[in-house]
Each structure stands twice: as structure tokens, then as C-alpha cells.
Write an enzyme that holds these catalytic residues in place. Structure first.
Site, mmCIF file in Angstrom:
data_model
loop_
_atom_site.group_PDB
_atom_site.id
_atom_site.type_symbol
_atom_site.label_atom_id
_atom_site.label_comp_id
_atom_site.label_asym_id
_atom_site.label_seq_id
_atom_site.Cartn_x
_atom_site.Cartn_y
_atom_site.Cartn_z
ATOM 1 N N CYS A 198 58.609 44.888 55.522
ATOM 2 C CA CYS A 198 58.056 43.843 56.386
ATOM 3 C C CYS A 198 58.605 43.942 57.799
ATOM 4 O O CYS A 198 57.976 43.478 58.748
ATOM 5 C CB CYS A 198 58.370 42.467 55.822
ATOM 6 S SG CYS A 198 57.399 42.070 54.364
ATOM 7 N N PHE A 199 59.785 44.516 57.944
ATOM 8 C CA PHE A 199 60.417 44.580 59.258
ATOM 9 C C PHE A 199 60.510 46.005 59.792
ATOM 10 O O PHE A 199 61.113 46.234 60.840
ATOM 11 C CB PHE A 199 61.831 43.974 59.191
ATOM 12 C CG PHE A 199 61.859 42.584 58.631
ATOM 13 C CD1 PHE A 199 61.167 41.565 59.259
ATOM 14 C CD2 PHE A 199 62.551 42.301 57.465
ATOM 15 C CE1 PHE A 199 61.189 40.288 58.741
ATOM 16 C CE2 PHE A 199 62.563 41.024 56.942
ATOM 17 C CZ PHE A 199 61.886 40.010 57.583
#
Length: 1604
Positions: A1572-1573
Site C-alpha cells: 500500500c505504501f
């Protein structure tokens, strides 16, 4: 008596100003100064003049499209929000009726907000209402708009937005509504010199806070929080309170673990502040354990220090307040209690920073203004006020250099100032003092290098800047106080610097971390951060001075504030109040529990902690540059309006700020500690901070100050100022929801970036003086008129710059970021619309071509079919993937395919669709920029055009900018080491108009000048000059502008320097596949001459045929032959090379010996014949590795895997024996295609003839493909013909067919697919697709297309999420797949998996589902409602929850897609791949540019680009082959796709998020990925070999991305 009356009026005025503005949420931008931090624009609809709404006929309201289109043909089934009228007149019109018809998921907590046009943040609503608890998809609500500070202009454009309560997603938006306020006053402007303040005796209070405890904090999903406090001192909300050195004090408490009732017993914090400052306390969850991050915000309290002083004065030492929230949907509970003690008496402040040049008569004039206003009974400004606006202007405005001006003013006023200072207590608050001016406030951006800066020590000790400053201005206690401020400041900066060095995780991005500039002392930074334009500064000390004058000298704090109350209650307007004592008691009670929904107001700075508004600099901010209407006059006029309105109710029927729909109308005016008479609507109904003060303001987009900080000023209107000043402690959420009342929140904090031409009248000399050499800001205020209705004689977009503001030459662009909702009144081209996806991001839909794009379309008409041919970048990227797949297959198929390749033709874009040159793209972009200027006046448009033509802009925005950057080693190192510089370059490349904001930044100027060739002559019309300090600057006589940027920089003619030309040729030539490039030499005639205008290679050849190549021909041959995969490339055209060992030895000899070997073999006939086949490739080739990294040298004896051009299937990265689980993708792929061929898939003899019309691509394909039987689809060959286009299909038309079809079918236009939560280029099946007519057949068709592309070996220009590929393979999803759908849900389940849940959680095997607004309980298994989740069965619970969440809403769609897919492909053949490999087969493998990857990588936790471990990491990645690099990219980001803009455009779950490497873990651990990052957690391995092995193991032998 007269003296006393003046004193009382001044006191009333200052009390009014102080309370209304200082009680505010903190100004977060004061401490949150990260370079990447997004600041927000706020647009005013009046800036757009494409649509004449005022004078034109009122068209029918068009329904804006919503996030889903439920029908393929009609548009009747989309979510809508409609308003009953597009015009509303306050006090005269009927109430508005808001109708909603929502097709998506609805919730009882949904709410509708009222926003100014262009407001992009959901937090900044003007008002809001809950839609009710019935949960219906349709309904209506009545909305009454009252006169308030939001509608101080005659016309204000607003809109209403419907938000989903649970997700916060924007469901629908109304068309714009024009609100007319006939009672809006028209004010005269004040000269800028009248903004000067009286320094007076500011009073700094030292106080301490202790005995903190909180009760009843919000509990997490499964656990108690670990709360801590973040306490800071912020300036008052309004800009009349300037930022001073003591602002930004911040303290953090210790962390109290695992409790909702924390007590900080030993915590003691000391602060120094003004009474007008705001004490902000935020309660946050530290997230100290391995727990899921739900929301770390637990509540906040924003309290004016003056309110605490009043409580202290009446004997309250321990105070308790209810915590507030930021958004209506925030769930905040609990109270905060602490002890407040004053540790020193009120004493004079030593601040000498703010300008003070007010004439002696100024304060007396203000008194007369007050007299006239108190007596004025109507809402219009009195004549005296008008006269004051005219007469108070200085006769001779000071111009020229800021410092010189300062000195002259100081000398001129020295005498009067000393007199004023000596009699400062005896003049009824009419103080006149002259303070040394701070250069930071005076100098222009261009002067930053030349003007002296005020050091922190000078500020802290109150030292004058020059010797002429009167020493009598410095009180005796200045030195002591200065040292105190200094002590407070030093640790603060040190702590922040340590935090920056440590690096923070994603959860810390909400924290206020200042980005410190390297090499600058912390103290100097603290002061320079505050050097912001305070263009409209009213006397900040008037409140204290007037109070002191009225109350006398010897006074304790208690009697001091009691006296204030007495004076306030004796005011005439207070005695006119109609509120009774009983009502006031109710109001005070309501105040103590007033809704924490207004805690959204507690974030004064509109840069809230919304993740989507951070990053990337995607969201732009604005810094105010106040126009000539001085706040002094504006405040008084507004005050007059408020008083008059209170007296004349008939003339102004609705003067209160409350909404009639709210039960607590009076509560919004309660004043804690005051009796009822002070709280009447006449007192607070209209504020002195109404935006009428700003009607002629101009705002420069995020003025970038000299220390690489964004400077932003926040402007708030009056009503919420008054309301917050009563109390910032709000009622509980339950009370607010029961009342269903509409309240007014933080208004648009930054007004329109452009001036309303009808609200500004001004002089023309400004724009001429703005461009003066050296950047000296004009100081003149002559000719400035106040904003009045009627024609304007000021050229639009121009802004009078005050003496302490930073000048700009033109206004910023208004290009909306794609994740914000666009300005509604800015028209889109015909047949285009803007939609919002489920994540709140805006994308644009072309209804003619039925495509979507993230880029806002221009107004220029485009012939049908041209846009649908796709972007050149995307087609080139797809061709590169074809190239790699073909290389992958080349080893096994070189000989068999060589015969077929001879008959293939170069695809001409299927008739020209895919062609176009870069020059066309550039001209298209240029015309787009010019068209975007349509809303500007001709004069301003010309200025913007000149800026866009400047050498620096041409250089930065040129497509070959990074090519030149890589070739300049010193500039390249500077670029990679400066995050702020990267940010500025990226912003300018995205929108050239952002250059105006950064053009004076020292780092950017020095960086650009590193490319200048000083040996060249200056361009025509340019001249170089030297200022008085010997610094060179350049004068452009063509545009009458000056700059420090040397115009002799490259890329001015659109071409690369000669020594880089070959690299450009190489990159563009290689964008086509190997097979197509080979056709250049073999088919020099037919295919290229057929349509040269649309052939990419022909365009490149014509563009560069005259450019000289720098390297010798022999050098090029050697470099070409040293490619690691050269033998495979040579065999493609000369298959006999595989059997000719002698020729192979000769090539190897040249690879080893270089030019020397080539000279020896120059007469070899076989070698010459072979090389002649590759003449074009040799001439255009350059080894990228040596070009980008001059320090590296190529060794032919080293591992062939060290080249970034190595492709999959050719080499092995490791010599070790493959592990049992190691995947051999190349072997799988070759075996897969071999089995397809053996089983007869796609071999004929029959044909699937698809006759395609470009203008009906999708419908025509659907009808034809669905008409074929399963057997025909499997066996027959595919043959594509475009209607009206000649040519045979030898893969070219088929390739373009799949390219165009995938761009249409898999984009969100039809609502079948949606963009994933992680980024903006991967898609997944949309749960809302169930509303699409015949949706199951469309998914079956999608499956057939996937199967056809697979068996015929074509690639799709679409990337899907990992759960999608797992669904195709019929593989079960695991917990890691949940990350793509719901990050918080995934982390919660992950926490359950990792921790012992015994006696912690009370869960059963059930889940709550909301179906059409109704919440029902569903059992995850039979009897699940009676089955408790325990440590033993939690694994089963997690598996069932994952399955439920992944399949929710898409089960039928997935089954239909699989049915179509396996109608074409044999499931047994596909099963050899895993999900990541199937992505590579369907979408292809792209060559990864290691340099682009490395240049756009961020580091945390102590890592940096030069760190030994990082150098090992990149060496390992360089050693990887391309397949392994793709696997690494998949491992970290979740997909092998790279945006066509490159790694700089990688996105995460909430916006732009670059590839990141963080120092984490023990050296025994494997690297860990957070998809997600886009972050890789890399332990600090002690050796290169260990790092390589661990990295390879993690990439190749893990089945999940987040390996724990």
C-alpha cells in the site's frame, strides 16, 4: 467623559476582534512545513469567465454524472444530487430543496455539505446536514441559507455534496447555486500604509499546564489506545495576528499504554504566549504495538489563551473540556482535564518583527471611525469611514529597496516614535511606535540572496536591525524575555531535526514535522519560517493596550479580566441584546458540550491530516497576498454592518449566523464567562473578519520563501470565528446527530487565486513595477481603489503588492489535481464529464470515444478516433512489453519465426491510430496550456504566455530533461539529494505555470544554472547585468522581465545537445518491438512509404536526420556488440550465426578487445555483411549504463546480467542451484505456448474475422465475439480488419485492436471495472457493476477477450490487482490479498493473527452486511452466531472473513468472467502460472529503467542514496535480470506495471507515493514489503552477499507481498 467613551469603544472593538479571531483551531501550517506537503487552492467561481452566468440566460440544470454509469446507452441510472433552484436570494427566496437519488451504497450516517465552488476538502464545509436515519436511496431535505460571513459579497457560488458516512466517499454533487445577498456592503479600500500597527505593549504571559488526565477516550476496534498529548501554541486564527517567534512551541507528553482513561501525573509544561494565541491540545494514539492502524486521532481541543486567563481570573485553576472532532463522521469521545497556572505577570513583549509605520493620527482617526460607526444605524459604511479610507493614505509612498525603505522610515519617525513610546499608557490605546522592519517581510524573493537576514539572536534579544533605530523602543525586560524565547526554541528545532533524521513511518505523516534545510542553524530557521507576508495586519496589541489604558496600571490578572467583563457589559449594543439570563444559562450549558463536529474547525490550517491531500505535491496551496483594502477599514465597516443590522431588523431580516433549521440558534452566540447581554446576535452576527475585507485580495500560489518552505496564510470568515471564540469545546456527537442541525464550519480558508474583475478597481502601475530589475517591490498605493460593483479598470489577475509582501508577476495556474473534484463552473469540452470514483478521485470520461483519463481534457476539438488511438507513451510502453515477450521467446523460436517475420509488416497504427511524434505531443500540450488560459484576460494571458516561453520553463518541461540531467553528473547529484528540488521540478513538469511560484527559489535557480553554457552568447534580446553586490542577473528585453536564471541552458530549440542526440534516438526507436525495428532495415520501401506521416519511426527519422552523432562509428559498433543479449539479436536476422562458430568467435573478440579488435577484423567479409544488417541499430545505440553512470565501466568478462537491458529468458541471475520453489517463468511461458500450438489453439484453418469500426469498437466487438461458438474461438485464427482501412493483418492491426479494446473495456467508463484503492492504474471488478444492464454477459465477454489475447499472444494495455489474477486461476485468496481492498480491515485481521486474543475480543462467526441501506447480520458458517472466536479457531475465522470480504458484491461477476475465459483457454494449461506470472503473460514485461527507478526512490530510517547498504541494494538490482526486477517491483508495489510517466508517478493508497526503502529489522530477517505504501523494509545487512541472497529469496520464494 469623551475620553472614557473613546476608550470604551476601542475596548469593545478590540475585544470583538480578539475573541472572534483568536479562538481558533491551531494554524498547523506554522509547524507542518514539509516540502512535499500539499497546500490547497480554493477557487472562486468569479475567476472563470467562459460562462456568463450573471447576464446570460439561465439554462436548465444539467445533472452531473456520478461514480458509476448503470447503463451502457442511457444515463438514467446514475447517482444524482439536485437542488430546486440555481439561484437563491437571502431573505427573499423560498428555502432550497435538496433531492438525492443515490445508486451506490448508502448509510444512515451519510451527510450533505454546503461548499464554496472549487472547495476540494470535505472538511471545509460551510454548513452540513445529516440526511436522516431511514437509510433510503432517495429523499429530500429542506435547506435554508441565512446571511452569514460566507455571503458578504453580492453573489457567491456554492454547491452541495453528498458524502457517504462510512467511507467518506463523495457520491454526488449538485450544479452550482448562486447565492445573492442584497444586504452585502461595499467597502472602500485602504492604502497599504495604513496596515501599519501600533506596537504598543504586547503582553506575553508565561503559564504552565499540569495534572493532565483524560476520561472516556475512544476505544479501538479490538484494543485500548496508547494515548499521548501534543500541545502547541499557535497564533490566532486571523491574519491580523502575525506569526511571532514564540509561536510553534510544541510539547509532547509521554505515552500512557493501553487505557482510555490516561493520567499524566508528572507531566509539567511551560509556555509563553499572547492572550490572542491559541492553545491546541491533540490527543493521539501512538500505535506503539503491532496493531492495525485504524485512526490515530482521538480528539483535540483548541482553546484561546484568553479564555483560560478568564477562567483563571475567576478562580478556576483546574479546567475540563469535552474533546472535539474534525469531520462530522469522526467518532470522538471523552473529556480532557488539566491545571492552568500563570507563572509570571503580564509583561511587555519584545517582538520587533512586525512592521509599524502608522502615522500618529491613525489611531485617533480610528477612534473617529468608531464614533461614526457606533452611531450609524444602517448596514452601509458611514461617511467618516469612507473619508478615512481616502484621507489616511500617506502622501509620498516609499519605494525601492526594502531595507533602505526601512531605514528611511525609521529615521523619519524617530522623534514621534519616542514621544509615542513614552506616553504609550496615557493615550487611550492610540499607540504609535516604530519598530525596525524585518527584511524577511520586506524583501522580494529575488532579493533574498542579497538582503541581510535577521538572525534569531537579534529577534530574541530585540536588537534593532540598524543603528538608527530608537533604542527607547526596547523595554527593559527584552533581553530576559529574548533569552527565554531562545531557550524555548533551541530544543524544539533540535528535536525536530532528530525526528527528521530518524525517519517516520506512514502513521507519522500526520505529525507536524518541519523539514529542516541542511546547513542552516536551527535558530535562524525558526525565524525565517515566520518571515511570511502579513499584508493586512491590524494592530495585534490593541486589545491589550486598550485594556491597559482603560483599567489602569496596577492590576492583577483577576481584576484585569473582571474589569473587561464590566466594560463589555456596559456597551450600548450589549444592553440592546434580547437574550435573557435564562437563555444564557442554557447557552453556557450548551457551550460546554457543543458539538465536536466543529472540531473540524479546530484545524485552522486547511491542510488537514487527510491523506489524499498530502503527498505529492499533488495538491497545491495558496499564500495570501493582501490587496489594498486594509483590514482596519474593513473591520470597522463590517462591525458597523453588524451593529447596524442589530438595530435595523427590517432592513436585514436575517442577520444572525445561525441556521433556522438548527434548534440551538442562540447557542452559537454564547460567550462563556459573559452574561447574556454580551451575546446578542447584534454583537456577533457579522464579524469584522468577513471576507469583504478580502474582496480585492490576490493570492499567489504557495509563495515559496527563501528557505524552501511553503508559506501559507489562512483566512477565516467571521461567523465561525465568533462561534469558536465563545468556546472551542463542543457538544458530543450524539447530541449533534439527534438535533440533526446544520452548523457552520471552517470556511474556505483561502479565497480565489484570481481576482474578481468586478470586485477590484485598481491602478495599472503595479504590473510595470513588478518586473523591475532586482525584484524591488513597488511600495506605491496610489491609484488603488476599493472593491466596488461595476466595471473594473484593473487588468484581471493583477494584485497590488504591499510593502511587506512578496511580488508575483502573474497568477498561478488553476489546473486541478486529478484526485480533487474539479471546479464545476469551469466547463469541460462537449461530451466530456468528470466522475468521482469510490476513493474520491476525479477522472474524466469521453462519451464520444468512450474512454477515461486522469488528465483534464482541453477545449480544442479532436477528430474522432484520434484520442482513442491512445497516448503515444502508452503505445510505446506496450510495444516495449511486446519486445520483451518476444525476446523471452527468442531463444527457442528464433529459427522457426525467422521465416514468418519476413512477411510481417510494420503496423501503421491500424491506419494511423497509434502514430504521432513527440513533437506533435509537445505542440498538443502547448496548445492545451494556451487553451487553459481561456479564463484569463488578454493582458494576463500574454504575460503567462511569455512566462511559458522562458528558457527555464522550456528546459524543465522538455521531454528530454531527464536525459540531460543524467548526463550532468554534478546536477544529477544535487537533484537526487534534494527532496524539495525534486518536488519543484515535478510540479513544473506537470504544469508549467507552477514555475511562477518557484522561479525565485535559490535552490532551483542554482540548479538550472548548472546546465548553462557560459561560453555561448546570450540569446537575442537578453542582457547580463550585475547588482550592487556583484551578483549577476539577466534582463529579458523581449518580455521586460529580469531573472537570475541564465538563459543559455540546453533544449531551447526543442532538441538535445549533440552529445546526447543518439540517446534520444535510441529510446524512441526502442519503443517499438524488436520485430518492428528489424523491419526498418528489411522493408525500407512499402510499409514506411505507405503512411509516413503516421509512422513513429518515420517521424523520428525525419526529425533527426540532420543531427550529428558524436561518437566514432567504430565506437558505436563496439558498444552495440557489447550488449549482453547481442547473439540472440544477431540470430534474429541471420539464423546461420548459430552454426557459424568462427563468426561468433570474431564477435566475441571485438567484445573483449574493443576498437583494437575491430580494426584487426575490419576487412572480414562475413563480419562486414553481418554488421551491415544492423546499420540503423548501431548508429542509434548507446550503452545506457555508461551514459547514466560515468563512474561505471563495462567489462565484457563480467556477469552478463549486470546490464539494465538484460531481458527475461536470456540469462540467469544466479549460478546457484535453483531451489525447489523457484519459478522459471521463461520456461513456463515457452512451454505454455508450445502446448497451445500442439493442441491446435488458434491455429486454424478457420478464421475469426472481426470487422471493426473505430467509432463503435466495443459494441461491434461484443456482438461479433459473442456470436462465435466456444470451439471456433479456441481453434480459429484471428483476423482483424478496420473498416475503411486497407492492409492485411500480419499482427499489426490485431495488436492495435487489443490495445484499443483493453483501454476501453477495462477502464471505469462502463462501470464494469474500477480503479483499485492502491493506485490509479490497476483495476478490479467493481461491485457497482451489478447496476449495469446485461452486466453478466459483459463480464463473460471480458473473459473471452482475455482468453483470445492469451492464445494469440497479444498483450492487453491493462493491469489488474492480484486478487483478480488469482480469481482467473481459481486460486483462493489469502489475508495479504485483502490489502488491495481494505487496508484497515487487513491490518485488523493481521493483528488478530499475530496476537493472542484470549479474553480480549468478543467476536462470533458473523458479519454485518449493509444491503440497500439495511444492515443485516450474516453468519460466516452454519451456527456462526453462537460460535465464539477463540485463539484456537481464529485462523478459520480469518479465512472466512477474507473470503467474505474479497467476494462481497463480485461473486456473480467473477463467475461470468471465468466462464468466458475458460471458454477460450484450457484451465489445465493456465494453471502452470501463479498470479504474478499470469500478470506478466497478459500485460507483458516492460524494460525497467534502473536510473529512473533509483532517482525516484526515497529513503527512511537513516538510509540515504550513498549509504553502503543502499549501494549494495542497487548493485544487486542491477545484477538481476529484467524478470527478477519485475518480481521485485511486484513484491514491493503489488504490480509489475509502471506508469508511463515513470517511477515518479508511482501511486500508493492515498496518492503519489514513490518507491521507498526503510531501514528495518534484524539482519536475520528477510526484507518485508508494504504494497500500500510502495515501501521495502530492508534490514542493514553486513555484507553484499547476504543482502543479495536475502533479497533474491524474498523476491522469488515468497508467495505474499508482506512477509512477516
Amino acid at each position: 467623559m469623551l475620553l472614557h467613551l473613546c476608550s470604551v469603544k476601542n475596548l469593545y472593538q478590540n475585544r470583538f476582534l480578539g475573541l472572534a479571531a483568536m479562538a481558533s483551531p491551531s494554524r498547523n501550517s506554522q509547524s507542518r512545513r514539509r516540502c512535499k506537503e500539499p497546500l490547497r487552492y480554493s477557487y472562486n467561481p468569479d475567476q472563470f469567465h467562459n460562462i456568463d452566468i450573471r447576464n446570460g440566460a439561465h439554462d436548465a440544470i444539467t445533472i452531473p454524472r456520478s461514480t458509476s454509469d448503470t447503463d451502457l446507452v442511457t444515463s438514467d441510472s446514475r447517482s444524482t444530487l439536485m437542488v430546486s433552484s440555481s439561484y437563491y436570494s437571502i431573505g427573499h427566496s423560498q428555502d432550497l430543496v435538496i433531492h438525492w437519488d443515490i445508486k451506490e451504497e448508502v448509510d444512515a450516517g451519510d451527510w450533505i455539505g454546503m461548499y464554496l465552488i472549487g472547495e476540494v476538502s470535505s472538511e471545509n464545509f460551510l454548513d452540513y446536514k445529516n440526511r436522516g436515519v431511514n437509510g433510503s436511496h432517495r429523499g429530500q431535505i429542506i435547506w435554508k441559507i441565512d446571511a452569514s460571513s460566507y455571503f458578504v459579497e453580492s453573489e457567491t457560488k456554492i454547491c452541495f455534496k453528498y458524502y457517504h458516512g462510512v467511507s467518506g466517499a463523495l457520491r454526488a454533487t449538485t450544479p452550482s447555486v448562486t447565492v445573492k445577498n442584497s444586504a452585502a456592503p461595499i467597502f472602500k479600500g485602504i492604502g497599504s500604509e495604513e496596515t501599519a500597527q501600533s506596537q504598543g505593549s504586547r503582553r506575553l504571559i508565561s503559564f504552565s499546564l499540569s495534572d493532565f488526565q483524560a476520561m472516556g477516550l475512544k476505544k479501538g476496534m479490538f484494543f485500548n489506545p496508547d494515548p499521548y498529548l501534543k500541545i502547541s501554541i499557535q497564533p490566532g486564527k486571523h491574519s491580523i495576528f502575525p506569526a511571532l517567534p514564540h509561536h510553534g512551541q510544541e510539547r509532547r507528553s509521554t505515552i500512557i499504554g493501553n487505557t482510555v482513561n490516561p493520567i499524566w501525573q508528572a507531566e509539567h509544561f511551560s509556555f509563553v504566549s499572547l492572550p490572542t494565541d491559541v492553545l491546541e491540545i491533540e490527543v493521539k494514539d501512538k500505535f506503539a504495538k503491532s496493531r492495525p492502524i485504524i485512526k490515530r486521532f482521538l480528539g483535540k481541543l483548541s482553546m484561546p489563551v484568553q479564555r483560560l486567563l478568564e477562567r483563571h481570573a475567576i478562580g478556576d485553576r483546574v479546567v475540563s473540556y469535552t474533546l472535539g472532532r474534525r469531520l462530522p463522521t469522526d467518532h470522538v469521545s471523552g473529556q480532557l482535564q488539566f491545571r492552568f497556572e500563570i507563572t509570571s505577570s503580564i509583561h511587555a513583549d519584545d517582538e520587533e518583527i512586525s512592521l509599524s509605520a502608522e502615522p500618529e493620527s491613525s489611531a485617533e482617526t480610528q477612534d473617529s471611525i468608531m464614533n461614526s460607526m457606533v452611531g450609524n444605524s444602517n448596514g452601509e459604511p458611514s461617511g467618516d469611514a469612507t473619508e478615512f479610507c481616502k484621507d489616511a493614505k500617506p502622501e509620498s509612498p516609499s519605494e525601492g529597496n526594502g531595507v533602505n525603505s526601512s531605514e528611511n522610515q525609521n529615521q523619519e519617525h524617530a522623534g514621534p516614535v519616542e514621544e509615542a513610546a513614552g506616553a504609550m499608557e496615557a493615550r487611550d490605546g492610540s499607540n504609535v511606535s516604530e519598530a525596525p522592519e524585518e527584511p524577511g517581510e520586506l524583501q522580494d524573493p529575488e532579493q533574498h540572496d542579497t538582503q541581510p537576514t535577521l538572525s534569531a539572536e537579534e529577534v530574541a534579544e530585540g536588537l534593532p536591525l540598524d543603528e538608527d533605530s530608537p533604542s527607547s523602543l526596547l523595554p527593559e525586560e527584552n533581553t530576559a524575555l529574548g533569552s527565554k524565547v531562545e531557550e524555548e526554541t533551541v530544543p524544539e528545532n533540535g528535536a525536530r531535526e532528530e525526528e527528521m533524521q530518524k525517519g517516520k513511518d506512514e502513521e507519522e505523516e500526520e505529525e507536524d514535522v518541519s523539514t529542516l534545510e541542511q546547513g542552516e542553524p536551527g535558530l535562524e530557521l525558526r525565524v525565517s519560517v515566520r518571515k511570511k507576508s502579513r499584508p493586512c495586519s491590524l494592530p495585534v496589541s490593541e486589545l491589550e493596550t486598550v485594556i491597559a489604558s482603560a483599567c489602569g496600571d496596577a492590576e492583577t490578572p483577576r481584576t484585569h479580566y473582571i474589569r473587561i467583563h464590566t466594560l463589555l457589559h456596559s456597551m450600548p449594543s450589549a444592553q440592546r441584546g434580547s437574550t435573557t439570563e435564562e437563555e444564557d444559562g442554557l447557552e453556557e450549558e450548551s457551550t460546554l458540550k457543543e458539538s465536536s463536529e466543529k472540531d473540524g474547525l479546530s484545524e485552522v490550517d486547511t491542510i488537514a491530516a487527510d491523506p489524499q491531500s498530502m503527498e505529492d505535491g499533488e495538491s497545491d496551496g495558496a499564500t495570501l497576498c493582501m490587496a489594498p483594502s486594509d483590514c482596519s477599514g474593513g473591520h470597522f465597516s463590517s462591525l458597523s454592518k453588524g451593529i447596524g443590522a442589530g438595530q435595523d431588523g427590517e432592513a436585514h431580516p436575517s442577520t444572525g449566523s445561525e441556521s433556522d433549521s438548527s434548534p440551538q440558534q442562540g447557542a452559537d452566540h454564547s460567550c462563556e464567562g459573559c452574561d447574556a447581554s454580551c451575546c446578542s446576535p447584534s454583537c456577533y452576527s457579522t464579524s469584522c473578519y468577513s471576507s469583504s475585507c478580502y474582496s480585492s485580495s490576490c493570492y499567489s500560489s504557495s509563495c515559496y520563501n527563501g528557505n524552501n518552505r511553503f508559506a501559507s496564510h489562512t483566512r477565516f470568515s467571521s461567523v465561525d470565528s465568533a462561534k469558536i471564540s465563545e468556546s472551542t469545546v463542543f457538544s458530543s456527537q450524539e447530541d449533534e446527530e439527534e438535533e440533526n442541525s446544520a452548523f457552520e464550519s471552517v470556511p474556505d480558508s483561502v479565497q480565489s487565486p484570481e481576482l474578481d474583475p468586478e470586485s477590484t478597481n485598481g491602478a495599472g502601475p503595479w504590473q510595470d513595477e513588478l518586473a523591475a530589475p532586482g525584484g524591488n517591490a513597488a511600495r506605491s498605493t496610489e491609484g488603488l481603489e476599493s472593491p466596488m460593483a461595476g466595471p473594473s479598470n484593473r487588468r484581471e489577475g493583477e494584485c497590488p503588492i504591499l510593502h511587506n509582501s512578496q511580488p508575483i508577476s502573474q497568477l498561478p495556474s488553476l489546473r486541478p489535481e486529478h484526485h480533487h473534484y474539479p471546479t464545476i463552473d469551469e466547463p469541460l469540452p462537449p461530451n466530456w464529464e468528470a466522475r468521482i470514483d469510490s476513493h474520491g478521485r476525479v477522472f474524466y470520461v469521453d462519451h464520444i470515444n468512450r474512454t477515461t483519463t486522469w488528465q483534464r481534457p482541453s477545449m480544442a476539438p479532436t477528430p474522432d478516433g484520434m484520442i482513442r488511438s491512445g497516448s503515444v507513451h502508452q503505445m510505446e510502453q506496450l510495444n516495449r512489453r511486446y519486445q520483451n515477450i518476444q525476446r523471452t521467446m527468442a531463444t527457442e523460436r528464433a529459427e522457426e519465426d525467422s521465416g514468418n517475420q519476413n512477411s510481417e509488416q510494420i503496423p501503421d497504427g491500424g491506419g494511423g491510430g497509434g502514430g504521432g511524434s513527440d513533437s506533435e505531443a509537445e505542440s498538443s500540450q502547448s496548445s492545451l496550456d494556451l487553451r487553459r488560459e481561456g479564463s484569463l484576460s488578454p493582458v494576463n494571458s500574454q504575460k503567462v504566455t511569455l512566462l511559458l516561453q522562458s528558457p527555464a520553463v522550456k528546459f524543465i518541461t522538455n521531454p528530454e530533461f531527464f536525459t540531460v540531467l543524467h548526463a550532468n553528473y554534478s546536477a544529477y547529484r544535487v537533484f537526487t539529494s534534494s527532496t524539495c528540488l525534486k518536488h519543484m521540478i515535478l510540479k513544473v513538469r506537470r504544469d508549467a505555470r507552477n514555475f511562477e511560484r518557484y522561479q525565485h527559489n535559490r535552490d532551483l535557480v542554482n540548479f538550472i544554472n548548472m546546465f548553462a553554457d557560459t561560453r555561448l552568447e546570450l540569446p537575442r534580446g537578453w542582457e547580463i547585468k550585475t547588482d550592487h553586490q556583484g551578483k549577476s542577473f539577466f534582463v529579458d528585453h523581449n518580455s521586460r522581465a529580469t531573472t537570475f536564471i541564465d538563459p543559455r541552458i540546453p533544449l531551447q530549440n526543442g532538441r538535445l545537445p549533440n552529445h546526447l542526440t543518439h540517446r534520444q534516438h535510441l529510446q524512441r526507436l526502442r519503443s517499438y518491438s524488436a520485430g518492428e525495428a528489424s523491419e526498418v532495415s528489411r522493408n525500407r520501401g512499402a510499409s514506411l512509404l505507405a503512411r509516413p506521416g503516421h509512422s513513429l519511426i518515420a517521424a523520428i527519422r525525419s526529425q533527426h536526420q540532420h543531427e550529428s552523432l558524436p561518437l566514432a562509428y567504430n565506437d558505436k559498433i563496439v558498444a552495440f556488440l557489447r550488449q549482453p543479449n547481442i547473439f540472440e539479436m544477431l540470430q534474429e536476422r541471420q539464423p546461420s550465426l548459430a552454426r557459424n562458430h568462427t563468426l561468433r568467435e570474431k564477435i566475441h573478440y571485438i567484445r573483449t578487445e574493443g576498437n583494437h579488435g575491430l580494426d584487426k577484423l575490419s576487412c572480414d567479409a562475413d563480419l562486414v555483411i553481418l554488421l551491415s544488417l544492423f546499420e540503423e541499430e548501431i548508429m542509434s545505440y548507446v550503452p545506457l549504463q555508461s551514459a547514466f553512470h560515468p563512474g561505471y565501466s563495462f567489462s565484457p568478462r563480467c556477469s552478463p546480467c549486470s546490464s539494465p537491458q538484460n531481458s527475461p529468458g536470456l540469462q540467469r541471475a544466479s549460478a546457484r542451484a535453483p531451489s525447489p520453489y523457484r519459478r522459471d517463468f521463461e520456461a513456463k511461458l515457452r512451454n505454455f505456448y508450445r502446448k497451445l500450438e500442439a493442441k491446435g489453439f488458434g491455429q486454424g484453418p478457420g478464421k475469426i474475422k472481426l470487422i471493426i469500426r473505430r467509432d463503435h469498437l466495443l459494441e461491434g466487438t461484443f456482438n461479433q465475439v459473442m456470436a462465435y461458438s466456444r470451439k471456433e474461438l479456441q481453434r480459429n485464427k484471428l483476423y482483424i480488419t478496420f473498416v475503411g482501412e486497407e492492409g492485411l493483418d500480419y499482427s499489426g492491426p490485431s495488436r492495435e485492436f487489443f490495445f484499443l479494446l483493453s483501454q476501453e473495456l477495462f477502464n471505469p467508463y462502463y462501470g464494469l471495472f474500477e480503479y483499485s484503492a492502491n493506485d490509479t492504474y490497476t483495476v478490479q471488478i467493481s461491485p457497482m457493476s451489478a447496476f449495469v444492464e446485461n452486466y453478466l454477459e459483459w463480464f463473460r465477454f471480458s473473459g473471452r477477450i482475455l482468453g483470445l489475447a492469451l492464445i494469440h499472444q497479444y498483450l492487453l494495455d491493462a493491469f489488474f490487482t492480484r486478487p483478480f489474477y488469482k480469481g482467473l486461476l481459481k486460486l483462493p485468496c489469502d489475508l495479504s490479498d485483502l490489502e488491495y481492498l481494505d487496508e484497515e480491515f487487513h491490518q485488523s485481521l493481521q493483528w488478530m493473527k499475530d496476537n493472542n486474543i484470549t479474553d480480549i475480543l468478543d467476536l462470533t462467526f458473523t458479519v454485518n452486511e449493509e444491503v440497500f441501506g439495511q444492515v443485516t447480520e450474516r453468519e460466516l458458517k452454519s451456527g456462526g452466531a453462537n460460535t465464539q472466536v477463540t485463539e484456537k479457531n481464529k485462523k478459520e475465522y480469518i479465512e472466512r472473513m477474507v473470503k467474505w470480504r474479497v467476494e462481497r458484491g463480485v461473486v456473480q461477476q467473477t463467475e461470468a468472467l471465468l466462464r468466458g475465459f475458460y471458454e477460450v483457454v484450457d484451465s489445465r494449461l493456465v494453471s502452470v502460472f501463479d498470479a504474478r506470472e499470469l500478470e506478466l503473460v497478459i500485460a507483458g514485461t516492460a524494460e525497467i529503467d534502473l536510473n529512473d527507478w533509483r532517482n525516484n526512490t526515497e529513503y527512511r530510517g537513516g538510509y540515504h542514496d550513498g549509504h553502503l547498504v543502499i549501494r549494495w541494494f542497487w548493485a544487486a538490482v542491477e545484477r538481476f535480470n529484467n524478470e527478477q526486477r519485475l518480481r521485485l517491483l511486484q513484491f514491493v508495489t503489488g504490480t509489475s506495471s509502471v506508469p508511463y510517466e515513470g517511477f515518479a508517478a508511482l501511486r500508493g493508497s492515498n496518492g503519489l507515493r514513490r518507491f521507498c526503502i526503510e531501514k528495518w529489522g534484524k539482519i536475520t530477517s528477510l526484507p518485508r514489503a508494504h504494497t500500500c505504501f510502495n515501501r521495502l523494509d530492508l534490514p542493514p545487512y553486513p555484507s553484499y552477499s547476504m543482502l543479495y541472497e536475502k533479497l533474491l529469496t524474498a523476491v522469488e520464494e515468497t508467495s505474499t507481498f508482506g512477509l512477516e
